[in-house]
Design a protein around this motif. Sequence first.
Motif, PDB file in Angstrom:
ATOM      1  N   ASP A  28       0.823  -1.205   0.000  1.00  0.00           N
ATOM      2  CA  ASP A  28       0.000   0.000   0.000  1.00  0.00           C
ATOM      3  C   ASP A  28       0.861   1.260   0.000  1.00  0.00           C
ATOM      4  OD1 ASP A  28       0.905   0.305   2.644  1.00  0.00           O
ATOM      5  OD2 ASP A  28      -0.835  -0.741   3.447  1.00  0.00           O
ATOM      6  N   ILE A  29       0.202   2.395  -0.192  1.00  0.00           N
ATOM      7  CA  ILE A  29       0.896   3.680  -0.303  1.00  0.00           C
ATOM      8  C   ILE A  29       1.675   3.991   0.972  1.00  0.00           C
ATOM      9  CG2 ILE A  29       0.563   6.171  -0.560  1.00  0.00           C
ATOM     10  CD1 ILE A  29      -1.915   5.472  -2.286  1.00  0.00           C
ATOM     11  N   GLU A  30       1.087   3.666   2.128  1.00  0.00           N
ATOM     12  CA  GLU A  30       1.754   3.954   3.398  1.00  0.00           C
ATOM     13  C   GLU A  30       3.069   3.204   3.509  1.00  0.00           C
ATOM     14  OE1 GLU A  30      -1.447   3.212   3.036  1.00  0.00           O
ATOM     15  OE2 GLU A  30      -2.250   5.219   3.463  1.00  0.00           O
ATOM     16  N   THR A  31       3.092   1.964   3.027  1.00  0.00           N
ATOM     17  CA  THR A  31       4.325   1.172   3.091  1.00  0.00           C
ATOM     18  C   THR A  31       5.380   1.732   2.141  1.00  0.00           C
ATOM     19  OG1 THR A  31       3.041  -0.807   3.652  1.00  0.00           O
ATOM     20  CG2 THR A  31       5.295  -1.142   2.866  1.00  0.00           C
ATOM     21  N   VAL A  32       4.955   2.128   0.949  1.00  0.00           N
ATOM     22  CA  VAL A  32       5.888   2.752   0.008  1.00  0.00           C
ATOM     23  C   VAL A  32       6.483   4.007   0.627  1.00  0.00           C
ATOM     24  CG1 VAL A  32       6.133   3.876  -2.240  1.00  0.00           C
ATOM     25  CG2 VAL A  32       4.708   1.832  -2.029  1.00  0.00           C
ATOM     26  N   ASN A  33       5.633   4.818   1.239  1.00  0.00           N
ATOM     27  CA  ASN A  33       6.109   6.045   1.879  1.00  0.00           C
ATOM     28  C   ASN A  33       7.080   5.736   3.024  1.00  0.00           C
ATOM     29  OD1 ASN A  33       4.600   7.648   0.175  1.00  0.00           O
ATOM     30  ND2 ASN A  33       2.874   7.838   1.582  1.00  0.00           N
ATOM     31  N   GLN A  34       6.805   4.670   3.767  1.00  0.00           N
ATOM     32  CA  GLN A  34       7.678   4.283   4.873  1.00  0.00           C
ATOM     33  C   GLN A  34       9.092   3.979   4.365  1.00  0.00           C
ATOM     34  OE1 GLN A  34       6.173   1.078   7.316  1.00  0.00           O
ATOM     35  NE2 GLN A  34       8.191   0.636   8.194  1.00  0.00           N
ATOM     36  N   ILE A  35       9.169   3.349   3.202  1.00  0.00           N
ATOM     37  CA  ILE A  35      10.471   3.001   2.635  1.00  0.00           C
ATOM     38  C   ILE A  35      11.184   4.245   2.094  1.00  0.00           C
ATOM     39  CG2 ILE A  35      11.636   1.708   0.803  1.00  0.00           C
ATOM     40  CD1 ILE A  35       9.266  -0.311   1.010  1.00  0.00           C
ATOM     41  N   ILE A  36      10.464   5.049   1.310  1.00  0.00           N
ATOM     42  CA  ILE A  36      11.104   6.168   0.624  1.00  0.00           C
ATOM     43  C   ILE A  36      11.374   7.341   1.563  1.00  0.00           C
ATOM     44  CG2 ILE A  36      10.885   7.809  -1.284  1.00  0.00           C
ATOM     45  CD1 ILE A  36       9.257   5.802  -2.812  1.00  0.00           C
ATOM     46  N   ASP A  37      10.543   7.505   2.589  1.00  0.00           N
ATOM     47  CA  ASP A  37      10.685   8.653   3.489  1.00  0.00           C
ATOM     48  C   ASP A  37      11.487   8.341   4.748  1.00  0.00           C
ATOM     49  OD1 ASP A  37       9.247  10.290   1.786  1.00  0.00           O
ATOM     50  OD2 ASP A  37       7.321   9.840   2.728  1.00  0.00           O
ATOM     51  N   GLN A  38      12.111   7.169   4.812  1.00  0.00           N
ATOM     52  CA  GLN A  38      12.892   6.830   6.009  1.00  0.00           C
ATOM     53  C   GLN A  38      14.090   7.768   6.147  1.00  0.00           C
ATOM     54  OE1 GLN A  38      15.195   3.080   5.782  1.00  0.00           O
ATOM     55  NE2 GLN A  38      14.602   2.973   3.620  1.00  0.00           N
ATOM     56  N   ALA A  39      14.581   7.891   7.370  1.00  0.00           N
ATOM     57  CA  ALA A  39      15.709   8.784   7.648  1.00  0.00           C
ATOM     58  C   ALA A  39      16.985   8.257   7.023  1.00  0.00           C
ATOM     59  CB  ALA A  39      15.888   8.918   9.160  1.00  0.00           C
ATOM     60  N   ALA A  40      17.879   9.169   6.695  1.00  0.00           N
ATOM     61  CA  ALA A  40      19.174   8.794   6.139  1.00  0.00           C
ATOM     62  C   ALA A  40      20.000   8.072   7.197  1.00  0.00           C
ATOM     63  CB  ALA A  40      19.910  10.021   5.642  1.00  0.00           C
ATOM     64  N   PRO A  41      20.834   7.125   6.802  1.00  0.00           N
ATOM     65  CA  PRO A  41      21.686   6.423   7.771  1.00  0.00           C
ATOM     66  C   PRO A  41      22.851   7.307   8.215  1.00  0.00           C
ATOM     67  CG  PRO A  41      22.194   5.689   5.552  1.00  0.00           C
ATOM     68  CD  PRO A  41      21.032   6.624   5.428  1.00  0.00           C
ATOM     69  N   GLU A  42      23.525   6.894   9.261  1.00  0.00           N
ATOM     70  CA  GLU A  42      24.685   7.631   9.742  1.00  0.00           C
ATOM     71  C   GLU A  42      25.915   7.255   8.915  1.00  0.00           C
ATOM     72  OE1 GLU A  42      25.206   6.958  13.869  1.00  0.00           O
ATOM     73  OE2 GLU A  42      23.297   7.877  14.461  1.00  0.00           O
ATOM     74  N   GLY A  43      26.838   8.206   8.805  1.00  0.00           N
ATOM     75  CA  GLY A  43      28.048   7.955   8.025  1.00  0.00           C
ATOM     76  C   GLY A  43      27.956   8.619   6.663  1.00  0.00           C
ATOM     77  N   GLU A  44      29.043   9.265   6.260  1.00  0.00           N
ATOM     78  CA  GLU A  44      29.014  10.044   5.023  1.00  0.00           C
ATOM     79  C   GLU A  44      28.729   9.189   3.793  1.00  0.00           C
ATOM     80  OE1 GLU A  44      31.838  13.226   2.538  1.00  0.00           O
ATOM     81  OE2 GLU A  44      32.656  12.088   4.211  1.00  0.00           O
ATOM     82  N   VAL A  45      29.444   8.078   3.656  1.00  0.00           N
ATOM     83  CA  VAL A  45      29.258   7.226   2.476  1.00  0.00           C
ATOM     84  C   VAL A  45      27.868   6.600   2.477  1.00  0.00           C
ATOM     85  CG1 VAL A  45      30.049   5.162   1.266  1.00  0.00           C
ATOM     86  CG2 VAL A  45      31.716   6.756   2.225  1.00  0.00           C
ATOM     87  N   ALA A  46      27.418   6.107   3.630  1.00  0.00           N
ATOM     88  CA  ALA A  46      26.089   5.492   3.730  1.00  0.00           C
ATOM     89  C   ALA A  46      25.005   6.499   3.384  1.00  0.00           C
ATOM     90  CB  ALA A  46      25.871   4.935   5.135  1.00  0.00           C
ATOM     91  N   GLU A  47      25.192   7.736   3.828  1.00  0.00           N
ATOM     92  CA  GLU A  47      24.209   8.777   3.515  1.00  0.00           C
ATOM     93  C   GLU A  47      24.196   9.079   2.023  1.00  0.00           C
ATOM     94  OE1 GLU A  47      22.999  13.374   4.742  1.00  0.00           O
ATOM     95  OE2 GLU A  47      24.730  12.385   5.676  1.00  0.00           O
ATOM     96  N   GLN A  48      25.374   9.119   1.409  1.00  0.00           N
ATOM     97  CA  GLN A  48      25.450   9.368  -0.033  1.00  0.00           C
ATOM     98  C   GLN A  48      24.792   8.235  -0.817  1.00  0.00           C
ATOM     99  OE1 GLN A  48      29.647   9.899  -0.699  1.00  0.00           O
ATOM    100  NE2 GLN A  48      29.597  12.081  -0.163  1.00  0.00           N
ATOM    101  N   MET A  49      25.016   6.997  -0.378  1.00  0.00           N
ATOM    102  CA  MET A  49      24.366   5.852  -1.028  1.00  0.00           C
ATOM    103  C   MET A  49      22.852   5.951  -0.906  1.00  0.00           C
ATOM    104  SD  MET A  49      26.625   2.448  -0.307  1.00  0.00           S
ATOM    105  CE  MET A  49      28.190   2.174  -1.150  1.00  0.00           C
ATOM    106  N   TRP A  50      22.397   6.410   0.258  1.00  0.00           N
ATOM    107  CA  TRP A  50      20.956   6.559   0.456  1.00  0.00           C
ATOM    108  C   TRP A  50      20.382   7.605  -0.493  1.00  0.00           C
ATOM    109  CZ3 TRP A  50      16.389   5.188   1.022  1.00  0.00           C
ATOM    110  CH2 TRP A  50      15.362   6.057   1.403  1.00  0.00           C
TER     111      TRP A  50
END
Length: 312
Positions: A119-141
């Motif tokens: 459902d739309i809520e689940t899609v939003n949960q995936i796409i709107d999640q917070a960025a991970p910690e760490g410069e490279v991980a954030e860039q990958m996100w």
Amino acid sequence: MESTKINSTTELLEIWLKEREIQNQSKHTLQAYMRDVSDFLAFCARQNLQLNDVEATDLRQYMAEKVEQQGLSPSSLQRLLSAIRQFMKWADQANYMAFNPADDFQLKRQSRPLPGMIDIETVNQIIDQAAPEGEVAEQMWLRDKAILELLYSSGLRLAEVQSIRIKDIDFNRQLLRITGKGNKTRIVPFGSKAKESVMAWLQVYPFWNGDFVPEAHVFITQKGNPLGARQIENRVKFQAQRAGVNVDLHPHLLRHCFASHMLSNSRDLRAVQEMLGHSNLTTTQIYTHVDFDHLAEIYDQAHPRAQNKKEA
């Protein structure tokens, strides 16, 4: 009408494949045609059958052997029959055969379940999640989020999002030029959230050895190489897992969600067909009659992530 004289079925297959290549069939499709039709012609040789002597009973025997010896699924049998049918149709029309035994030959179709839905809520949960910690991980996100947005925002196929180049994106009009199956080009809209995500990723792009020129691929590895299909699949799955969503997320599922959510909100089947680039739009110049203003209007009204919601 008498059939045209040819030296061998191998020669005939080569002629057909060459014509398909001239018509811009993809390399993958040509390889599949070569494999499937060659296999059938090898069966004919084992049965001492000339192409003109093939009948529906021979096709039925061939399909039965594929099931018994290789355990082919109904979908694989349909793909195999489609290749043989197209080859024989061409041979018949070009007078290499006196008649086409595959013309009316049909396999019994089994019902095919629709892909799973989220459902739309689940899609939003995936796409709107917070960025991970760490410069490279954030860039990958930032890169992965842009991919997720385009898969869901525009209903793209995996190969289509993989092949997007800088020149294909019109940020002002929020349109993508997509080269799909059979090298057919279509124009699709993308939402404001997708625009924001792609622009955020392109801020990182130069630091990943990205060569910001029109022909450059949009989605790249840290070394600046185009991202592969398997890499995209793995990153899509990874981001769903990181969001804590218990679903086997893959690019085609996001494409299916795009189509389902758009249709449920707009009921405009024609507009959604245009966006998806479905092969049942038979004309080769499908864009001469598309009203882009209407398509964009339908998109803005119907897609859950088409525009930023106004603050309450």
